[in-house]
Design an enzyme around this catalytic site. Structure first.
Site, PDB file in Angstrom:
ATOM      1  N   GLU A 235      40.555  35.236  46.110  1.00 43.77           N
ATOM      2  CA  GLU A 235      39.371  35.954  46.568  1.00 43.77           C
ATOM      3  C   GLU A 235      38.323  35.997  45.459  1.00 43.77           C
ATOM      4  O   GLU A 235      38.379  36.875  44.577  1.00 43.77           O
ATOM      5  CB  GLU A 235      39.735  37.393  46.946  1.00 43.77           C
ATOM      6  CG  GLU A 235      40.711  37.490  48.098  1.00 43.77           C
ATOM      7  CD  GLU A 235      40.514  38.798  48.857  1.00 43.77           C
ATOM      8  OE1 GLU A 235      40.276  38.730  50.055  1.00 43.77           O
ATOM      9  OE2 GLU A 235      40.566  39.871  48.235  1.00 43.77           O
TER      10      GLU A 235
ATOM     11  N   LYS B 157      40.774  48.113  54.162  1.00 43.91           N
ATOM     12  CA  LYS B 157      40.233  48.950  53.070  1.00 43.91           C
ATOM     13  C   LYS B 157      40.212  50.416  53.529  1.00 43.91           C
ATOM     14  O   LYS B 157      41.108  50.838  54.240  1.00 43.91           O
ATOM     15  CB  LYS B 157      38.848  48.437  52.648  1.00 43.91           C
ATOM     16  CG  LYS B 157      38.852  46.926  52.427  1.00 43.91           C
ATOM     17  CD  LYS B 157      37.613  46.391  51.784  1.00 43.91           C
ATOM     18  CE  LYS B 157      37.776  44.887  51.604  1.00 43.91           C
ATOM     19  NZ  LYS B 157      36.678  44.284  50.865  1.00 43.91           N
TER      20      LYS B 157
ATOM     21  N   GLU C  69      39.208  45.227  44.220  1.00 41.37           N
ATOM     22  CA  GLU C  69      38.708  46.618  44.249  1.00 41.37           C
ATOM     23  C   GLU C  69      39.682  47.570  43.557  1.00 41.37           C
ATOM     24  O   GLU C  69      39.271  48.535  42.915  1.00 41.37           O
ATOM     25  CB  GLU C  69      38.430  47.042  45.701  1.00 41.37           C
ATOM     26  CG  GLU C  69      37.188  46.345  46.245  1.00 41.37           C
ATOM     27  CD  GLU C  69      37.196  46.097  47.745  1.00 41.37           C
ATOM     28  OE1 GLU C  69      37.998  46.732  48.466  1.00 41.37           O
ATOM     29  OE2 GLU C  69      36.409  45.249  48.200  1.00 41.37           O
TER      30      GLU C  69
ATOM     31  N   HIS D 201      44.296  43.810  44.641  1.00 43.01           N
ATOM     32  CA  HIS D 201      42.980  43.481  45.187  1.00 43.01           C
ATOM     33  C   HIS D 201      41.917  43.776  44.116  1.00 43.01           C
ATOM     34  O   HIS D 201      42.063  44.724  43.341  1.00 43.01           O
ATOM     35  CB  HIS D 201      42.720  44.310  46.445  1.00 43.01           C
ATOM     36  CG  HIS D 201      41.492  43.875  47.173  1.00 43.01           C
ATOM     37  ND1 HIS D 201      40.232  44.266  46.782  1.00 43.01           N
ATOM     38  CD2 HIS D 201      41.326  43.055  48.230  1.00 43.01           C
ATOM     39  CE1 HIS D 201      39.348  43.704  47.583  1.00 43.01           C
ATOM     40  NE2 HIS D 201      39.982  42.962  48.475  1.00 43.01           N
TER      41      HIS D 201
ATOM     42  N   ASN E 182      42.283  43.133  56.005  1.00 40.72           N
ATOM     43  CA  ASN E 182      42.311  44.171  54.974  1.00 40.72           C
ATOM     44  C   ASN E 182      41.277  45.207  55.394  1.00 40.72           C
ATOM     45  O   ASN E 182      40.084  44.996  55.237  1.00 40.72           O
ATOM     46  CB  ASN E 182      41.961  43.553  53.611  1.00 40.72           C
ATOM     47  CG  ASN E 182      41.828  44.609  52.527  1.00 40.72           C
ATOM     48  OD1 ASN E 182      42.214  45.763  52.716  1.00 40.72           O
ATOM     49  ND2 ASN E 182      41.284  44.214  51.381  1.00 40.72           N
TER      50      ASN E 182
ATOM     51  N   SER F  70      34.328  37.159  52.650  1.00 38.46           N
ATOM     52  CA  SER F  70      33.381  36.881  53.730  1.00 38.46           C
ATOM     53  C   SER F  70      33.854  35.799  54.697  1.00 38.46           C
ATOM     54  O   SER F  70      33.048  35.028  55.216  1.00 38.46           O
ATOM     55  CB  SER F  70      32.004  36.542  53.165  1.00 38.46           C
ATOM     56  OG  SER F  70      31.513  37.633  52.392  1.00 38.46           O
TER      57      SER F  70
ATOM     58  N   GLY G  70      32.673  40.860  50.641  1.00 33.26           N
ATOM     59  CA  GLY G  70      31.736  41.819  51.228  1.00 33.26           C
ATOM     60  C   GLY G  70      30.274  41.462  51.022  1.00 33.26           C
ATOM     61  O   GLY G  70      29.391  42.278  51.284  1.00 33.26           O
TER      62      GLY G  70
END
Ligand code: PGA
Length: 258
Positions: free
Chosen positions: A171, A15, A101, A99, A13, A217, A177
């Protein structure tokens, strides 16, 4: 992972990273590093703008190119958005949906995630549906309930037949991250819980065919341990997918049962 019943998928991904030129440079570098004869499906999800460039640059490498989001409507006055058939027309198969985000910064809700999942399936895409709890939710002890709610609402109206084309990515938000990975046991517990849920909603056959990925991660050092878990069928990888050498090591880690 359990290759007997389901696919292993290593998905990057990207991003909002990499220009078209950087994408070409990445492709040139990874081309020479890709392991031979891998059975895992490998896909890099990236901004829609760079998909065609990446497809050309990665031709012949076994790395497919996917998208990071899409709109749920087929077409219309939605400035800035991308429709499912724009992706399929390019030969795209995978699209990340929901996702954290997107949920956090672009107001995606369980309801809009569900609409997107159904639109993706209708268009013939494979949605990688993201679910996961925040640290506060984990500490409150509501992870299982929250995940059940997210999964059930994302799959509302999805038939057992369609479920075969769905990929779920667990996730935990606190692991994305942050360099803090869930332990293999924590990740397995949740992924197993998701499969149990699918068994109840559908049936054992449908549930065991769904690939469930872990994301947060994941890197070259922890991938093998996570992927060795029976209900973790791959990874959704952010940071480590941006570096050819790191991504290749994760792909290598996924061949453990080859
Ligand atoms: P990360 O991102 O690997 O950088 O934690 C994972 C993701 O957000 O999909």
């Amino acid at each position: 992972m359990n290759r007997h019943y389901r696919k292993t998928i290593i998905a990057g991904n990207w991003k909002m990273h990499k220009t078209a030129s950087e994408t070409v440079a990445f492709a040139a570098e990874i081309r020479g590093k890709m392991p031979e004869n891998i059975r895992s499906e490998v896909v890099l999800c990236m901004p829609a703008l760079n998909i065609t460039t990446a497809q050309k640059a990665l031709k012949g490498t076994r790395i497919a190119v996917g998208a990071e989001t899409m709109h749920y409507e087929e077409k219309g006055a939605f400035t800035g958005e991308v429709a499912a058939n724009m992706l399929t027309d390019l030969g795209v198969k995978y699209v990340i949906i929901g996702h954290s985000e997107r949920r956090q910064y672009y107001n995606e809700t369980d309801q809009s995630v569900n609409r997107k999942v159904r639109a993706a399936l209708n268009a013939g895409l494979v949605p990688i549906v993201c679910v996961g709890e925040s640290l506060a939710q984990r500490e409150m002890g509501v992870t299982a309930e929250l995940l059940a709610y997210q999964v059930m609402s994302a799959l509302s109206g999805v038939s057992a037949r369609e479920l075969r084309r769905v990929v779920i990515a667990y996730e935990p938000i606190w692991a994305i991250g942050t360099g803090k990975t869930a332990t293999a046991e924590q990740a397995q517990e949740v992924c197993e819980g998701i499969r149990t849920l699918l068994r109840k909603k559908y049936d054992a056959r449908a549930a065991r065919a769904v690939s469930i990925l872990y994301g947060g991660s994941m890197n070259a050092r922890n991938a093998a341990e996570l992927l060795a878990m029976p209900d973790i069928d791959g990874g959704l990888i952010g940071g480590a997918s941006l570096v050819p050498g790191d991504f290749v090591q994760i792909i290598e880690a996924s061949r453990q049962e080859d």
